[in-house]
Design a protein around this motif. Structure first.
Motif, mmCIF file in Angstrom:
data_model
loop_
_atom_site.group_PDB
_atom_site.id
_atom_site.type_symbol
_atom_site.label_atom_id
_atom_site.label_comp_id
_atom_site.label_asym_id
_atom_site.label_seq_id
_atom_site.Cartn_x
_atom_site.Cartn_y
_atom_site.Cartn_z
ATOM 1 N N VAL A 53 1.701 11.547 -8.639
ATOM 2 C CA VAL A 53 0.732 12.057 -9.676
ATOM 3 C C VAL A 53 0.304 13.547 -9.388
ATOM 4 N N ALA A 54 -0.048 13.579 -8.281
ATOM 5 C CA ALA A 54 -0.453 14.888 -7.846
ATOM 6 C C ALA A 54 0.700 15.714 -8.030
ATOM 7 N N ILE A 55 1.796 15.803 -7.426
ATOM 8 C CA ILE A 55 2.730 16.593 -7.598
ATOM 9 C C ILE A 55 3.041 16.832 -8.940
ATOM 10 N N GLY A 56 3.092 15.857 -9.818
ATOM 11 C CA GLY A 56 3.602 15.886 -11.381
ATOM 12 C C GLY A 56 2.498 16.883 -12.130
ATOM 13 N N VAL A 57 1.222 16.611 -11.734
ATOM 14 C CA VAL A 57 0.221 17.094 -12.537
ATOM 15 C C VAL A 57 -0.061 18.759 -11.854
ATOM 16 N N GLY A 58 0.439 18.683 -10.665
ATOM 17 C CA GLY A 58 0.386 20.057 -10.108
ATOM 18 C C GLY A 58 1.486 20.968 -10.794
ATOM 19 N N GLN A 59 2.617 20.507 -10.944
ATOM 20 C CA GLN A 59 3.777 21.104 -11.645
ATOM 21 C C GLN A 59 3.327 21.199 -13.039
ATOM 22 N N GLY A 83 7.105 18.724 -14.879
ATOM 23 C CA GLY A 83 6.295 17.924 -14.127
ATOM 24 C C GLY A 83 5.697 16.489 -14.890
ATOM 25 N N LEU A 84 5.845 16.410 -16.025
ATOM 26 C CA LEU A 84 5.453 15.221 -16.510
ATOM 27 C C LEU A 84 6.309 13.977 -16.263
ATOM 28 N N VAL A 135 6.093 8.894 -13.371
ATOM 29 C CA VAL A 135 6.704 7.881 -12.486
ATOM 30 C C VAL A 135 5.415 7.543 -11.289
ATOM 31 N N GLY A 136 4.620 8.360 -10.768
ATOM 32 C CA GLY A 136 3.587 8.086 -10.015
ATOM 33 C C GLY A 136 2.400 7.165 -10.938
ATOM 34 N N VAL A 137 2.294 7.384 -12.053
ATOM 35 C CA VAL A 137 1.638 6.483 -13.089
ATOM 36 C C VAL A 137 2.136 4.962 -12.932
ATOM 37 N N ALA A 138 3.424 4.899 -13.277
ATOM 38 C CA ALA A 138 4.044 3.653 -12.953
ATOM 39 C C ALA A 138 3.769 3.033 -11.627
ATOM 40 N N ALA A 139 3.923 3.706 -10.573
ATOM 41 C CA ALA A 139 3.832 3.122 -9.290
ATOM 42 C C ALA A 139 2.516 2.737 -9.135
ATOM 43 N N LEU A 140 1.620 3.395 -9.667
ATOM 44 C CA LEU A 140 0.060 2.899 -9.490
ATOM 45 C C LEU A 140 -0.059 1.568 -10.260
ATOM 46 N N ALA A 141 0.566 1.463 -11.504
ATOM 47 C CA ALA A 141 0.450 0.449 -12.472
ATOM 48 C C ALA A 141 1.117 -0.973 -11.462
ATOM 49 N N THR A 143 1.009 -1.321 0.180
ATOM 50 C CA THR A 143 -0.038 -0.134 0.115
ATOM 51 C C THR A 143 0.834 1.251 0.050
ATOM 52 N N TRP A 144 2.061 1.209 0.463
ATOM 53 C CA TRP A 144 2.971 2.389 0.546
ATOM 54 C C TRP A 144 3.156 2.767 -1.249
ATOM 55 N N VAL A 145 3.321 1.759 -1.934
ATOM 56 C CA VAL A 145 3.268 2.128 -3.349
ATOM 57 C C VAL A 145 2.247 2.870 -3.938
ATOM 58 N N LEU A 146 1.156 2.476 -3.607
ATOM 59 C CA LEU A 146 0.010 3.168 -3.777
ATOM 60 C C LEU A 146 -0.134 4.743 -3.435
ATOM 61 N N ALA A 147 0.295 4.918 -2.176
ATOM 62 C CA ALA A 147 0.328 6.220 -1.607
ATOM 63 C C ALA A 147 1.424 6.966 -2.308
ATOM 64 N N ALA A 148 2.665 6.278 -2.414
ATOM 65 C CA ALA A 148 3.611 7.099 -3.221
ATOM 66 C C ALA A 148 3.091 7.535 -4.608
ATOM 67 N N GLY A 149 2.415 6.485 -5.306
ATOM 68 C CA GLY A 149 2.006 6.846 -6.553
ATOM 69 C C GLY A 149 0.940 7.930 -6.967
#
Length: 118
Positions: free
Chosen positions: A66-72, A85-86, A91-97, A56-62
């Motif tokens: 994603v939130a930081i990258g989209v915000g940037q 920020g892309l 990287v966040g999308v990869a962690a979610l996958a 679940t830490w991978v889910l939280a990190a992902g």
């Protein structure tokens, strides 16, 4: 040749910085030691194989990445700068996958062993 002592404020600032660094190192050492003790206790009681790491830490990190990258990226678009920020978002999308694949493989493995799903 004479050496002048630095001003007292510089010494105080350096001392404070050194104290913060040492406290941070001490905190991480204590966390690692506690984790080591937990692992040793699980091994001694024979429960180490049952205590699988929860991804679940991978889910939280992902989600955070994603939130930081989209915000940037939105901030860069609003400022008219080149898109930034892309990389962080991807990287966040990869962690979610990765989280999704891990969860699916664990569910499949539990089904093949006849264990209830988690």
């Amino acid at each position: 040749m004479q050496f002048a002592l630095p001003p007292v404020t510089d010494l105080v600032a350096f001392g404070f910085l050194a104290l913060v660094v040492l406290a941070t190192i001490g905190f991480f050492a204590a966390v690692l030691y506690a984790e080591h003790r937990k692992t040793m206790a699980l091994i001694e009681t024979g429960q180490y194989a049952d205590a699988r790491d929860d991804p679940t830490w991978v889910l939280a990190a992902g989600l955070l990445l994603v939130a930081i990258g989209v915000g940037q990226a939105v901030e860069a678009l609003a400022a008219g700068a080149p898109l930034e920020g892309l990389t962080v978002a991807l990287v966040g999308v990869a962690a979610l996958a990765y989280y999704g694949i891990q969860r699916r493989s664990r569910t499949d493995a539990d089904r093949s062993r006849g264990q209830p799903e988690r």
